[in-house]
Write a protein that holds these residues in place. Structure first.
Motif, PDB file in Angstrom:
ATOM      1  N   VAL A   1       0.829  -1.206   0.000  1.00  0.00           N
ATOM      2  CA  VAL A   1       0.000   0.000   0.000  1.00  0.00           C
ATOM      3  C   VAL A   1       0.866   1.261   0.000  1.00  0.00           C
ATOM      4  CG1 VAL A   1      -1.693   1.336   1.319  1.00  0.00           C
ATOM      5  CG2 VAL A   1      -2.004  -1.125   1.054  1.00  0.00           C
ATOM      6  N   ILE A   2       1.949   1.238   0.757  1.00  0.00           N
ATOM      7  CA  ILE A   2       2.842   2.401   0.766  1.00  0.00           C
ATOM      8  C   ILE A   2       3.429   2.610  -0.642  1.00  0.00           C
ATOM      9  CG2 ILE A   2       4.999   3.372   1.672  1.00  0.00           C
ATOM     10  CD1 ILE A   2       4.386   1.992   4.337  1.00  0.00           C
ATOM     11  N   TYR A   3       3.851   1.524  -1.268  1.00  0.00           N
ATOM     12  CA  TYR A   3       4.387   1.623  -2.620  1.00  0.00           C
ATOM     13  C   TYR A   3       3.356   2.275  -3.555  1.00  0.00           C
ATOM     14  CZ  TYR A   3       6.445   0.461  -7.107  1.00  0.00           C
ATOM     15  OH  TYR A   3       6.979   0.559  -8.363  1.00  0.00           O
ATOM     16  N   GLY A   4       2.108   1.794  -3.461  1.00  0.00           N
ATOM     17  CA  GLY A   4       1.043   2.332  -4.314  1.00  0.00           C
ATOM     18  C   GLY A   4       0.802   3.813  -4.061  1.00  0.00           C
ATOM     19  N   MET A   5       0.829   4.211  -2.820  1.00  0.00           N
ATOM     20  CA  MET A   5       0.596   5.615  -2.487  1.00  0.00           C
ATOM     21  C   MET A   5       1.687   6.499  -3.072  1.00  0.00           C
ATOM     22  SD  MET A   5      -0.713   5.512   1.481  1.00  0.00           S
ATOM     23  CE  MET A   5      -0.860   7.303   1.638  1.00  0.00           C
ATOM     24  N   ILE A   6       2.930   6.043  -2.971  1.00  0.00           N
ATOM     25  CA  ILE A   6       4.040   6.827  -3.502  1.00  0.00           C
ATOM     26  C   ILE A   6       3.944   6.904  -5.029  1.00  0.00           C
ATOM     27  CG2 ILE A   6       6.557   6.913  -3.754  1.00  0.00           C
ATOM     28  CD1 ILE A   6       6.669   5.667  -0.882  1.00  0.00           C
ATOM     29  N   ARG A   7       3.643   5.759  -5.649  1.00  0.00           N
ATOM     30  CA  ARG A   7       3.485   5.713  -7.098  1.00  0.00           C
ATOM     31  C   ARG A   7       2.393   6.695  -7.568  1.00  0.00           C
ATOM     32  NH1 ARG A   7       0.074   0.911  -9.439  1.00  0.00           N
ATOM     33  NH2 ARG A   7      -1.451   2.317  -8.500  1.00  0.00           N
ATOM     34  N   ASP A   8       1.284   6.735  -6.828  1.00  0.00           N
ATOM     35  CA  ASP A   8       0.153   7.579  -7.221  1.00  0.00           C
ATOM     36  C   ASP A   8       0.269   9.022  -6.721  1.00  0.00           C
ATOM     37  OD1 ASP A   8      -0.794   5.242  -8.236  1.00  0.00           O
ATOM     38  OD2 ASP A   8      -2.377   4.955  -6.734  1.00  0.00           O
ATOM     39  N   ASN A   9       1.391   9.354  -6.107  1.00  0.00           N
ATOM     40  CA  ASN A   9       1.536  10.678  -5.480  1.00  0.00           C
ATOM     41  C   ASN A   9       0.406  10.988  -4.508  1.00  0.00           C
ATOM     42  OD1 ASN A   9       3.943  11.587  -6.588  1.00  0.00           O
ATOM     43  ND2 ASN A   9       2.898  12.077  -8.534  1.00  0.00           N
ATOM     44  N   LYS A  10      -0.026   9.994  -3.807  1.00  0.00           N
ATOM     45  CA  LYS A  10      -1.119  10.188  -2.849  1.00  0.00           C
ATOM     46  C   LYS A  10      -0.522  10.795  -1.579  1.00  0.00           C
ATOM     47  CE  LYS A  10      -5.451   9.368  -1.740  1.00  0.00           C
ATOM     48  NZ  LYS A  10      -6.528   9.914  -2.584  1.00  0.00           N
ATOM     49  N   LYS A  11      -1.016  11.969  -1.228  1.00  0.00           N
ATOM     50  CA  LYS A  11      -0.493  12.606  -0.010  1.00  0.00           C
ATOM     51  C   LYS A  11      -1.044  11.879   1.214  1.00  0.00           C
ATOM     52  CE  LYS A  11       0.057  17.437  -1.432  1.00  0.00           C
ATOM     53  NZ  LYS A  11      -1.136  17.718  -2.255  1.00  0.00           N
TER      54      LYS A  11
ATOM     55  N   TYR B   1      -5.123  -1.809  -2.316  1.00  0.00           N
ATOM     56  CA  TYR B   1      -4.559  -3.089  -1.890  1.00  0.00           C
ATOM     57  C   TYR B   1      -4.802  -4.214  -2.894  1.00  0.00           C
ATOM     58  CZ  TYR B   1      -3.726  -7.513   0.126  1.00  0.00           C
ATOM     59  OH  TYR B   1      -3.312  -8.803   0.269  1.00  0.00           O
ATOM     60  N   PRO B   2      -6.055  -4.415  -3.335  1.00  0.00           N
ATOM     61  CA  PRO B   2      -6.254  -5.499  -4.315  1.00  0.00           C
ATOM     62  C   PRO B   2      -5.430  -5.280  -5.593  1.00  0.00           C
ATOM     63  CG  PRO B   2      -8.371  -4.663  -3.520  1.00  0.00           C
ATOM     64  CD  PRO B   2      -7.310  -3.779  -2.956  1.00  0.00           C
ATOM     65  N   GLU B   3      -5.315  -4.014  -5.993  1.00  0.00           N
ATOM     66  CA  GLU B   3      -4.555  -3.717  -7.206  1.00  0.00           C
ATOM     67  C   GLU B   3      -3.080  -4.106  -7.038  1.00  0.00           C
ATOM     68  OE1 GLU B   3      -4.724   0.419  -8.527  1.00  0.00           O
ATOM     69  OE2 GLU B   3      -2.815   0.097  -9.562  1.00  0.00           O
ATOM     70  N   MET B   4      -2.477  -3.616  -5.955  1.00  0.00           N
ATOM     71  CA  MET B   4      -1.054  -3.895  -5.722  1.00  0.00           C
ATOM     72  C   MET B   4      -0.803  -5.385  -5.519  1.00  0.00           C
ATOM     73  SD  MET B   4       0.683  -1.218  -6.093  1.00  0.00           S
ATOM     74  CE  MET B   4       2.208  -2.026  -5.596  1.00  0.00           C
ATOM     75  N   ASN B   5      -1.724  -6.004  -4.812  1.00  0.00           N
ATOM     76  CA  ASN B   5      -1.576  -7.427  -4.533  1.00  0.00           C
ATOM     77  C   ASN B   5      -1.537  -8.223  -5.837  1.00  0.00           C
ATOM     78  OD1 ASN B   5      -1.406  -9.600  -2.706  1.00  0.00           O
ATOM     79  ND2 ASN B   5      -3.587 -10.019  -2.999  1.00  0.00           N
ATOM     80  N   ALA B   6      -2.431  -7.853  -6.772  1.00  0.00           N
ATOM     81  CA  ALA B   6      -2.462  -8.537  -8.067  1.00  0.00           C
ATOM     82  C   ALA B   6      -1.169  -8.272  -8.838  1.00  0.00           C
ATOM     83  CB  ALA B   6      -3.679  -8.088  -8.871  1.00  0.00           C
ATOM     84  N   LEU B   7      -0.725  -7.010  -8.826  1.00  0.00           N
ATOM     85  CA  LEU B   7       0.507  -6.665  -9.548  1.00  0.00           C
ATOM     86  C   LEU B   7       1.710  -7.440  -9.008  1.00  0.00           C
ATOM     87  CD1 LEU B   7       0.211  -2.768  -9.996  1.00  0.00           C
ATOM     88  CD2 LEU B   7       0.013  -4.539 -11.766  1.00  0.00           C
TER      89      LEU B   7
END
Ligand code: ARG
Length: 501
Positions: free
Chosen positions: A105-115, A128-134
Motif C-alpha cells: 500500500v505504501i508503494y502504491g501511495m508513492i506511485r500515485d503521489n497520494k499525499k 490493496y487489491p490492485e497492488m496485490n495482483a501486480l
C-alpha cells in the motif's frame, strides 16, 4: 446411590434403563431455586482467573470481509460466556499490521503521489487489491514492496508516517463494522505492537539454546517423538533478518505475560492456522514464556455459500462485511414479516440476530452454509424466531396484572407445561457445556429448544383467558423465568433485543 422415592412420581425399568419421572414438588422447587438465585443458581467459582482472548484479527489495509465475521462473533460470545462464569477477561483485536500488505500500500501511495493527509478508505479499498495482483505477477515489484516493509520494521520514519495513517483510516472503518456487531475489545493492538519485544524473545530463545540456524534463517525445532505427523520447525527470522508471523505471535505472548500475567490465552482463529499455533505454543512452552496448557487454540470453520464455497455477497469479488450486513437487511425487509413501525435501530438488531444465530448455532469447528433467506425466517432455527418468542412472552406477561411472582405453587397442569419446566432445568448443563468446550452452539441449541417449547406452551395454554387464578399465576411465573433465561442467553450470544418487531 439410594433413590429417594419422594422425589419421583414414577420409577420404572424400560428396556434395561431406569426411567425416573421427577416429582412435581422437586421440579418446582428446583425452578424456584433457579429463579431466586443470581445467575440461575450457577455455582460460584472458587478461583477467579484472568482469561486473555485474541479474536477479530483483521488485517489493516485490507477491507474487512465476510471471513472476519465468525471470529468476531464467536470470540465475543466466548468472552461473555467466560465472564458469566465469574472470571475476568481482557480482549485484544490483534490487527494484522506487520506484513507485506503494508509495504504494498505504501508503494502504491508513492506511485500515485497520494499525499498522506489525503488517504481515505475508498483509496485503501482500491489500492490493496490492485497492488496485490501486480505483485503476484511481478517478482521485482514484490521485492520492492518487501524492502519497504523491512525498512518500516527497522524504524524508517517516512514509511512509519505512511503506516500510521493507513492504520488510522482502516481501524476507523473496522471499528464501524465491529460496532454494528456489538463486538468490543479492551485492547486495539496489533502485530506491530510486539516489535519492541522481539529482541527479548530472541534472547530468551538463545539463552534456552533452542534457536538453530538453518540456511541463514533462525528456526526452532518443535517436533517431538510422539508426533504422528512430522511437525515443521518454527521460522523465527529469515535470512535477510526479518521477523515473521510466528515471531510476532511469540513476542505478543511475552508482552501479555509481562503486562497482564493471564492464567489463559485463548485464540479464536481460522482452522487453517492450527499448525502455526501448535508451533508457537510449543516454542512458548520450551522457552518458559507461557505453558503449553495455558494456551488454547480455538479454531473455527468457513462460512460457505449455497455452492459450498466460501461465502460471497452479491457484489462478488470483494465480499466486504458491510455488503453482507446490507444484503441481510434487504432480505429481511423483503419478507415483510415485521411490523411497519420497526425503527431502524431495531431493524439492525434483527439483522444482527440473523447473522449471529446462524453462526453460533453451528459447532464453531465446522464449516456451515450461510443461507441468508433461511436464517432470516421468523419460524425455524433462526435469530428472528428467538427474538419473536421473547417479545411475545414479554407481551403476555405485561398484559396481565395482579400476579404474584413470588408464589409458584407445586402444581403442574399438563404436558406442555411440564415439558417447558423440564427444559428450564436443563439450562445449567447447556451453559456448562458451552463454557468448558468454549462452544457457544450449546447455548444456541438450548435457547432454540426452549423457545420451541415456550411456543407450544402458550399456544396450548390460554393464559389471558384463564379463570383459575392460581393456575394463571403459576403460568405467568413460568413465562417470567423463561423470559429471563432467554434474555440472559441472548446476551451470551451477543444478540441485542429490539423493542418491537
Ligand atoms: N491477522 C490474522 C489473519 O487474518 C489473524 C490473527 C489471529 N491472531 C493471532 N494472534 N495470530 O489471518
Amino acid at each position: 446411590e439410594k433413590i429417594n422415592h419422594n422425589n419421583y412420581k414414577k420409577i420404572e425399568v424400560v428396556n434395561g434403563y431406569l426411567n425416573l419421572t421427577i416429582s412435581d414438588n422437586l421440579l418446582n422447587s428446583k425452578i424456584k431455586d433457579m429463579n431466586d438465585s443470581e445467575k440461575f443458581g450457577l455455582k460460584k467459582i472458587e478461583n477467579e482467573e484472568l482469561f486473555f482472548l485474541d479474536y477479530g484479527g483483521p488485517n489493516v489495509a485490507k477491507p474487512l470481509h465476510v471471513g472476519h465475521m465468525r471470529t468476531a462473533i464467536v470470540g465475543e460470545s466466548i468472552k461473555r460466556i467466560i465472564e458469566f462464569m465469574g472470571h475476568k477477561t481482557i480482549s485484544d483485536v490483534h490487527f494484522g499490521d506487520y506484513g507485506l500488505q503494508i509495504g504494498e500500500v505504501i508503494y502504491g501511495m508513492i506511485r500515485d503521489n497520494k499525499k498522506i493527509e489525503d488517504l481515505d478508505i475508498k483509496y485503501l479499498d482500491k489500492i490493496y487489491p490492485e497492488m496485490n495482483a501486480l505483485c503476484k505477477e511481478n517478482e521485482e515489484l514484490k521485492q520492492k514492496c518487501a524492502d519497504i516493509t523491512k525498512k518500516l520494521q527497522d524504524g524508517d520514519l517516512l514509511y512509519k508516517s505512511y503506516f500510521e495513517k493507513i492504520r488510522e483510516i482502516s481501524v476507523a472503518d473496522i471499528k464501524n463494522n465491529y460496532n454494528f456487531l456489538s463486538v468490543d475489545f479492551d485492547l486495539w493492538q496489533g502485530e506491530s505492537d510486539s516489535y519492541k519485544y522481539l529482541k527479548s524473545v530472541e534472547e530468551i530463545l538463545i539463552a534456552k539454546n533452542i534457536l538453530k540456524s538453518s540456511e541463514g534463517a533462525l528456526i526452532v525445532d518443535v517436533s517431538n517423538e510422539e508426533d504422528k505427523k512430522p511437525l515443521p520447525p518454527l521460522l523465527f527470522k529469515t535470512s535477510i533478518g526479518s521477523y515473521l508471523y510466528a515471531s510476532t505471535d511469540l513476542a505478543t505472548i511475552y508482552e501479555r505475560v509481562t503486562k497482564y500475567n493471564p492464567d489463559h490465552i485463548l485464540y479464536i482463529v481460522d482452522n487453517r492456522q492450527s499448525l502455526h499455533f501448535e508451533q508457537v505454543f510449543r516454542t512458548s512452552s520450551m522457552a518458559n514464556i507461557m505453558d503449553y496448557d495455558k494456551l488454547e487454540y480455538l479454531g473455527y470453520g468457513t462460512v460457505n455459500g449455497n455452492d459450498g464455497k466460501p461465502y460471497k455477497t452479491r457484489s462478488g469479488d470483494a465480499p466486504k462485511l458491510q455488503n453482507l450486513f446490507d444484503q441481510a437487511k434487504d432480505v429481511l425487509l423483503s419478507k415483510k414479516e415485521m411490523s411497519a413501525e420497526v425503527s431502524n435501530e431495531d431493524t439492525d438488531k434483527i439483522v444482527n440476530s440473523i447473522l449471529k444465530f446462524a453462526d453460533l448455532q453451528n459447532n464453531r469447528e465446522k464449516d456451515y452454509i450461510f443461507d441468508i433467506s433461511k436464517f432470516s425466517d421468523i419460524v425455524g432455527k433462526t435469530g428472528p424466531y428467538i427474538l419473536y418468542t421473547y417479545l411475545r412472552i414479554k407481551k403476555i406477561i405485561k398484559n396481565i396484572n395482579d400476579i404474584n411472582l413470588a408464589d409458584l405453587t407445586n402444581n403442574i397442569y399438563n404436558d406442555y407445561d411440564r415439558d417447558l419446566r423440564l427444559k428450564i432445568l436443563e439450562l445449567p448443563s447447556a451453559y456448562l457445556n458451552a463454557y468448558s468446550n468454549r462452544m457457544p452452539n450449546y447455548i444456541a441449541e438450548y435457547v432454540y429448544e426452549l423457545c420451541v417449547l415456550t411456543n407450544a406452551f402458550y399456544q396450548n395454554n390460554h393464559i389471558n383467558n384463564e379463570e383459575d387464578i392460581i393456575k394463571k399465576n403459576d403460568w405467568v411465573n413460568i413465562l417470567n423465568i423463561t423470559s429471563k433465561i432467554i434474555k440472559e442467553m441472548l446476551s451470551l450470544l451477543v444478540i441485542d433485543i429490539p423493542d418491537t418487531m
